[in-house]
Structures are given as C-alpha cells and as structure tokens.
Design a protein around this motif. Structure first.
Motif, PDB file in Angstrom:
ATOM      1  N   ASP A  83      51.188  75.066  12.189  1.00 25.62           N
ATOM      2  CA  ASP A  83      51.642  73.932  12.250  1.00 25.62           C
ATOM      3  C   ASP A  83      50.634  73.012  13.016  1.00 25.62           C
ATOM      4  N   LEU A  84      49.188  73.380  13.045  1.00 29.69           N
ATOM      5  CA  LEU A  84      48.386  72.469  13.828  1.00 29.69           C
ATOM      6  C   LEU A  84      48.119  71.192  13.152  1.00 29.69           C
ATOM      7  N   ARG A  85      48.108  70.200  13.767  1.00 32.11           N
ATOM      8  CA  ARG A  85      48.027  68.825  13.372  1.00 32.11           C
ATOM      9  C   ARG A  85      46.839  68.018  13.745  1.00 32.11           C
TER      10      ARG A  85
ATOM     11  N   ARG B 157      45.687  71.192   4.595  1.00 34.06           N
ATOM     12  CA  ARG B 157      45.748  70.983   5.958  1.00 34.06           C
ATOM     13  C   ARG B 157      45.481  72.129   6.810  1.00 34.06           C
ATOM     14  N   GLN B 158      45.961  73.327   6.077  1.00 32.20           N
ATOM     15  CA  GLN B 158      45.609  74.804   6.604  1.00 32.20           C
ATOM     16  C   GLN B 158      44.193  74.851   6.691  1.00 32.20           C
ATOM     17  N   LYS B 159      43.495  74.603   5.397  1.00 31.19           N
ATOM     18  CA  LYS B 159      42.019  74.682   5.353  1.00 31.19           C
ATOM     19  C   LYS B 159      41.482  74.150   6.774  1.00 31.19           C
TER      20      LYS B 159
ATOM     21  N   PRO C  96      48.009  82.367   8.533  1.00 30.54           N
ATOM     22  CA  PRO C  96      46.988  81.353   7.924  1.00 30.54           C
ATOM     23  C   PRO C  96      47.033  81.182   6.297  1.00 30.54           C
ATOM     24  N   PHE C  97      47.514  82.018   5.607  1.00 31.60           N
ATOM     25  CA  PHE C  97      47.468  81.940   4.273  1.00 31.60           C
ATOM     26  C   PHE C  97      48.438  81.487   3.510  1.00 31.60           C
ATOM     27  N   SER C  98      49.941  81.059   4.476  1.00 31.65           N
ATOM     28  CA  SER C  98      50.787  80.934   3.786  1.00 31.65           C
ATOM     29  C   SER C  98      50.771  79.544   2.718  1.00 31.65           C
ATOM     30  N   GLY C  99      50.109  78.615   2.835  1.00 30.39           N
ATOM     31  CA  GLY C  99      50.003  77.577   2.048  1.00 30.39           C
ATOM     32  C   GLY C  99      48.607  77.513   1.104  1.00 30.39           C
ATOM     33  N   LEU C 100      47.822  78.698   0.913  1.00 27.07           N
ATOM     34  CA  LEU C 100      46.575  78.634   0.226  1.00 27.07           C
ATOM     35  C   LEU C 100      47.071  79.356  -0.993  1.00 27.07           C
ATOM     36  N   ASP C 101      46.172  79.057  -2.238  1.00 22.96           N
ATOM     37  CA  ASP C 101      46.286  79.795  -3.372  1.00 22.96           C
ATOM     38  C   ASP C 101      45.519  81.013  -3.258  1.00 22.96           C
ATOM     39  N   PHE C 102      45.621  81.766  -4.373  1.00 24.62           N
ATOM     40  CA  PHE C 102      44.769  83.001  -4.388  1.00 24.62           C
ATOM     41  C   PHE C 102      43.232  82.856  -4.176  1.00 24.62           C
ATOM     42  N   ALA C 103      42.559  81.849  -4.849  1.00 20.02           N
ATOM     43  CA  ALA C 103      41.207  81.482  -4.764  1.00 20.02           C
ATOM     44  C   ALA C 103      40.787  81.241  -3.557  1.00 20.02           C
ATOM     45  N   ALA C 104      41.553  80.214  -2.687  1.00 16.47           N
ATOM     46  CA  ALA C 104      41.033  80.011  -1.451  1.00 16.47           C
ATOM     47  C   ALA C 104      41.343  81.351  -0.420  1.00 16.47           C
ATOM     48  N   ARG C 105      42.149  82.046  -0.517  1.00 17.96           N
ATOM     49  CA  ARG C 105      42.464  83.273   0.237  1.00 17.96           C
ATOM     50  C   ARG C 105      41.233  84.036   0.043  1.00 17.96           C
TER      51      ARG C 105
END
Length: 229
Positions: free
Chosen positions: A88-90, A136-138, A161-170
C-alpha cells in the motif's frame, strides 16, 4: 536502518521469538500471540518466501523484522540496511514516476530506476494517481530495488509485491532479482495461491509456529499449500 557494518546481510530470528500484539489498557485489547519459533531461523543473502494463510501473521512478522512493531518475546537481528516495502506504499498523485525517481535518486541509482522502469514496462510520464494498482506496485518495487543499487548490504522485506502484477511483469521482476541477488536478503511475503516458487528457503507460519523450510530452489507447491492451516 543499518544494524551493522558487516558486508554480509542476514536476518537472525532466535528460538522462542514470539510475534503478535501487546495488550492495551485503553480499548481493552488483550495480548494477541500469533506465532513462535521452536528453532533458530537464519536467512542469508538470497530469496526467502514467507507463506501462511490470511491472518496468521505474515505482515506482522515483516513489521517485527523492520522494528515497526515490537516482538512479544525475543529480538530479531538484521545485518544490513532494512527496507519494508508495503503493497500500500503511496506517492503524491500528481507526480510522475520519472519525477519521483529524480527526487529520490542521483546518478547510478536514478539510471538503474529508469532502466528497470523500461524493463517492466512502466509509463514514467503518467501521473502516479492515474496508474493502475499493478503499475503503482511497480513504482514501489523500483524505488526499493534502486535503493539497494551499489549501497552495501541490504535486507528487503516485501509484502505481497506481485499481487497486482501480470505474469510478464512478474517474470521481469524475477529476472532483475536474480541479476541483483548478491549482498541482498529478500524476504518475500506471498499468498499461497501465488505461483512464485523460486527461493533459497521458505518461512511458513502454521499452527502458531514459525518454521524454516529448505527448498532447494523450488517448493513442492501443492504439498506446502495443503500443510498450511
């Protein structure tokens, strides 16, 4: 936070350490004991997964390692600069990622941040407030990773850290971590359903106990999931 000048980063969790929340007279909160170690846990440079079902103490352990909250018993020792990377870092919604990196970093670290942004396909010209959750997670991942660049021994505590990332970004983040694994301990909290398997070891919270598993590169994922209560 630098706990030592050693060149070998590590996290040492003693036998008998207990995590949870202390009682509070105001509000009537009783002491909450979430988990305890039966054996000493030592994490050296590399990637270590943190696994448990929701509410069992994953984030509490990370915050205890970072000394954001105190342990109920025992003391964790970290060697290196400690960063807690909350999902939740902003940042200021009007700032663009490029401006965030320019404000936080100079020279090599700034260049590293921009190169990582390009690698994981982050639009550095789009205002932070208009970015998706994954993007935002990136930004948070790039900030944390750039701080480690040429900056001595590091301890990174990453909360899903990967909860909002798609497979390619992970996959791209995973590759960057593999390229930059020397002198960094990464304790990575992941949901049991996340397909993040590569690690040097894993910490599991189950039945009120903190345990370390040697995984030899990858976990038997189904067996591990079934063992979590």
């Amino acid at each position: 936070m630098m706990n030592s000048t050693t060149q070998e980063p590590s996290i040492s969790i003693p036998k008998g350490l207990t995590i949870g929340y202390r009682s509070r007279r105001l509000g009537g909160q009783k002491e909450i004991n979430l988990a305890e170690t039966d054996e000493k846990i030592h994490l050296s440079a590399g990637r270590h997964l943190l696994l448990a079902r929701n509410g069992r103490g994953k984030t509490t352990l990370l915050k205890t390692v970072a000394r954001i909250i105190p342990s109920l018993k025992g003391e964790i020792n970290c060697e290196g600069i400690v960063q807690f990377v909350d999902e939740d870092l902003r940042f200021d919604s009007e700032l663009k990622p490029k401006q965030i990196f320019s404000a936080l970093f100079k020279n090599g670290q700034r260049q590293f941040a921009m190169e990582m942004a390009e690698s994981i396909e982050l639009d550095v010209e789009k205002p932070y407030g208009k970015l998706s959750k994954g993007n935002r997670q990136k930004v948070g991942l790039i900030v944390a990773e750039s701080r480690t660049h040429n900056n001595g021994p590091q301890v990174l505590l990453l909360d899903e850290p990967f909860s909002g990332l798609d497979f390619a970004a992970r996959e791209k983040v995973d590759a960057i971590w593999r390229e930059n694994q020397d002198n960094i301990v990464r304790l990575v909290c992941v949901h049991p359903d996340e397909p993040t398997l590569q690690a040097d070891s894993a910490i599991i919270i189950r039945e009120g106990r903190l345990e370390q598993l040697e995984v030899n590169g990858s976990l038997d994922w189904m067996e591990t999931k079934l063992s979590l209560n």
